[in-house]
Design an enzyme around this catalytic site. Structure first.
Site, short mmCIF file in Angstrom:
data_model
loop_
_atom_site.label_atom_id
_atom_site.label_comp_id
_atom_site.label_asym_id
_atom_site.label_seq_id
_atom_site.Cartn_x
_atom_site.Cartn_y
_atom_site.Cartn_z
N SER A 1 0.92 -1.14 -0.02
CA SER A 1 0.04 0.07 0.00
C SER A 1 0.92 1.22 0.10
O SER A 1 1.80 1.30 -0.76
CB SER A 1 -0.96 -0.10 1.11
OG SER A 1 -2.18 1.03 1.22
N HIS B 1 -7.21 -5.79 -1.64
CA HIS B 1 -5.83 -4.99 -1.40
C HIS B 1 -4.94 -5.65 -0.69
O HIS B 1 -5.08 -6.25 0.57
CB HIS B 1 -6.35 -3.88 -0.31
CG HIS B 1 -5.47 -2.60 -0.24
ND1 HIS B 1 -4.67 -2.16 -1.21
CD2 HIS B 1 -4.80 -2.06 0.65
CE1 HIS B 1 -3.94 -1.03 -0.82
NE2 HIS B 1 -3.80 -1.34 0.33
N ASP C 1 -7.77 -3.84 -7.14
CA ASP C 1 -7.38 -3.22 -5.86
C ASP C 1 -8.12 -2.10 -5.72
O ASP C 1 -8.15 -1.14 -6.45
CB ASP C 1 -5.95 -3.01 -5.94
CG ASP C 1 -5.38 -2.67 -4.43
OD1 ASP C 1 -6.27 -2.04 -3.65
OD2 ASP C 1 -4.31 -3.39 -4.04
#
Length: 494
Positions: free
Chosen positions: A216, A457, A428
């Site tokens: 991320s 994710h 995602d």
């Protein structure tokens, strides 16, 4: 990129506040490891290996790297040491995302999530709280309970007037950050300085190079590290990738696209389960989303308004495992019945996480500074991505951030060794594929990219696509990447 990407990133911090019980010595090459506090070391109850022992320490680094002998701050670090010294290659520094998320417990969280044993044997897995977060010189914006409960998404703006009204709340938070007791850290709490802290950690551990696994926002942190220190990176894995601009206004707006990319997976899930009463076709489930959002905009149910409904739906589609809770939430709101547990989740302990996020994303890059620009963006995104465009494109505290910037954003490019492996889910919500492709292009010959035909994710080691997971494991253990960019097909059960 919870997550920040609004609430989800908080959930990934399995053991978020470990207290180093033995401080590091003052010399940069003399980290003294000691046990973490008993309470925190035991936090990851899901760990399949109770014998895993996380060690903690601290390290002093300059607040301002332009003045290395000036004010120092303390960075909290952790280690899950390899139990096979003969197989140990070096250190694997990790980051779970954010910004604003503790990483001290992340090594054990990874081990509990089936990080392969041969990876655990090959590395001392290192966690740390990035500057401004958790135990590393935590920052504050003195956020009120109401400000915390609103989360990171601005209210959904249906009109230009809605954006103008939100500007006052955004300005207030920016002023609170700029007048808080930690305001002196504002210009120095940046991704570039966190990357410099990472290199200090490498140096203090006596390692000529470090390997890295970040997801991320951690993908951008790793990209910045390997750009600033290209010869000090060994094997760099970037998972669930932000674009080359990091968590900037483009990334914030892209959350709306991410929900649209991901939503068909949920629509198919709910349509196949008529017991939820949300529709028997994906089109009917999609229509139910807009019906509920409109109804909740007009009249909240059990404390959930339209903005929070959109944000919770987005946040919980980070994981396939959360789809039942999304369907149950919709069902409860539709029928005005009790909500599932932890809906909405408590934001009581999120002040530092939210403040640290503001410090980083607002300091990393310049955001549009006029209400008119956000009004224009909302008008565009509300049409293009109607599910959440009116929130993700609206105005936030970064529009009113203090002007002082110590340095320009780091420009990600193709100079340096070819030692980056990017891994990315096709659908995602938090870091959409479109941004990852731009980062891949910026890296050029430095990177190889593996995409997985799955939603959610986070790919490694949390996802179920063995093709993608095996590619990352092979790179970390052997240094071998796919010869060219690899598209992993969907696998049964995904």
């Amino acid at each position: 990129m919870r997550k920040t990407l609004p609430l989800a990133a908080a959930a990934i911090a399995v053991a978020a506040t470990m207290i180093p019980s033995v401080p590091a010595a003052g010399a940069p090459d003399a980290v003294r490891w000691g046990p973490c506090s008993e309470k925190e070391a035991a936090a990851p109850a899901a760990s399949p290996a109770p014998s895993l022992r996380l060690e903690c320490s601290t390290l002093e680094v300059p607040l301002d790297y332009r003045d290395p002998d000036g004010r120092q701050i303390e960075i909290a670090i952790s280690r899950l040491a390899s139990e096979k010294p003969s197989r140990r290659r070096g250190v694997l520094l990790t980051n779970p995302g954010g910004p604003g998320i503790s990483g001290l417990g992340y090594p054990v969280a990874l081990a509990a999530s089936k990080l392969p044993q041969k990876v655990l044997d090959s590395y001392d897995v290192i966690g740390f709280d990035p500057r401004g977060t958790g135990r590393s010189a935590p920052v504050t914006c003195d956020l009120t309970r109401a400000q915390r409960n609103r989360g990171n998404l601005p209210p959904y703006a249906h009109t230009a007037a809605d954006v103008a009204r939100q500007a006052g709340s955004a300005r207030t938070i920016a002023e609170q950050c700029a007048t808080s007791k930690t305001a002196s850290m504002l210009p120095h709490t940046t991704t570039a300085n966190t990357a410099r802290d990472m290199d200090r950690i490498r140096e203090a551990l006596g390692e000529p190079k470090l390997s890295y696994l970040g997801g991320s926002y951690g993908s951008y942190l790793g990209a910045v590290y390997t750009t600033l220190f290209p010869r000090r990176g060994d094997r760099i894995v970037l998972d669930s990738n932000l674009g080359p601009g990091g968590y900037d206004v483009t990334a914030m707006r892209s959350l709306a696209r991410g929900l649209e990319d991901r939503f068909p997976d949920f629509a198919a899930f709910a349509a196949a389960r008529p017991e939820y009463g949300l529709g028997t076709t994906p089109r009917q489930v999609t229509a139910k989303f807009f019906e509920l959002a409109k109804r909740l905009d007009a009249k909240p149910v059990r404390g959930i308004d339209g903005t929070l409904f959109r944000g919770l739906t987005f946040d919980r589609l980070y994981s396939d495992a959360s789809m039942p809770s999304v369907a149950e939430m919709w069902q409860a709101l539709d029928r005005d019945r009790p909500l599932p547990p932890d809906t909405p989740p408590s934001m009581e302990d999120m002040e530092n996480s939210m403040a640290a996020r503001f410090y980083v994303i607002c300091s990393d890059s310049r955001w549009p500074g006029t209400v008119r620009e956000y009004q224009r963006d909302v008008a565009v995104d509300r049409l293009r991505y109607p599910m959440m465009g009116g929130s993700a494109a609206s105005i936030g505290p970064c529009a009113f951030w203090p002007d002082e910037r110590v340095e320009p954003p780091v420009r990600i490019g193709d100079r340096g060794p070819s030692n980056v492996l990017m891994v990315q889910n096709e659908r995602d919500p938090g870091t959409p594929l479109a941004g990852a492709l731009k980062l891949r292009q910026a890296f050029g010959k430095r990177a190889t990219m593996v995409t997985a035909d799955q939603g959610g994710h986070g790919v490694y080691p949390f996802g179920r696509n063995t093709c993608a997971n095996d590619a990352v494991t092979a790179f970390l253990v052997t240094g071998q990447r796919p010869a060219r960019d690899l598209a992993c097909a969907a696998e049964p059960g995904e």
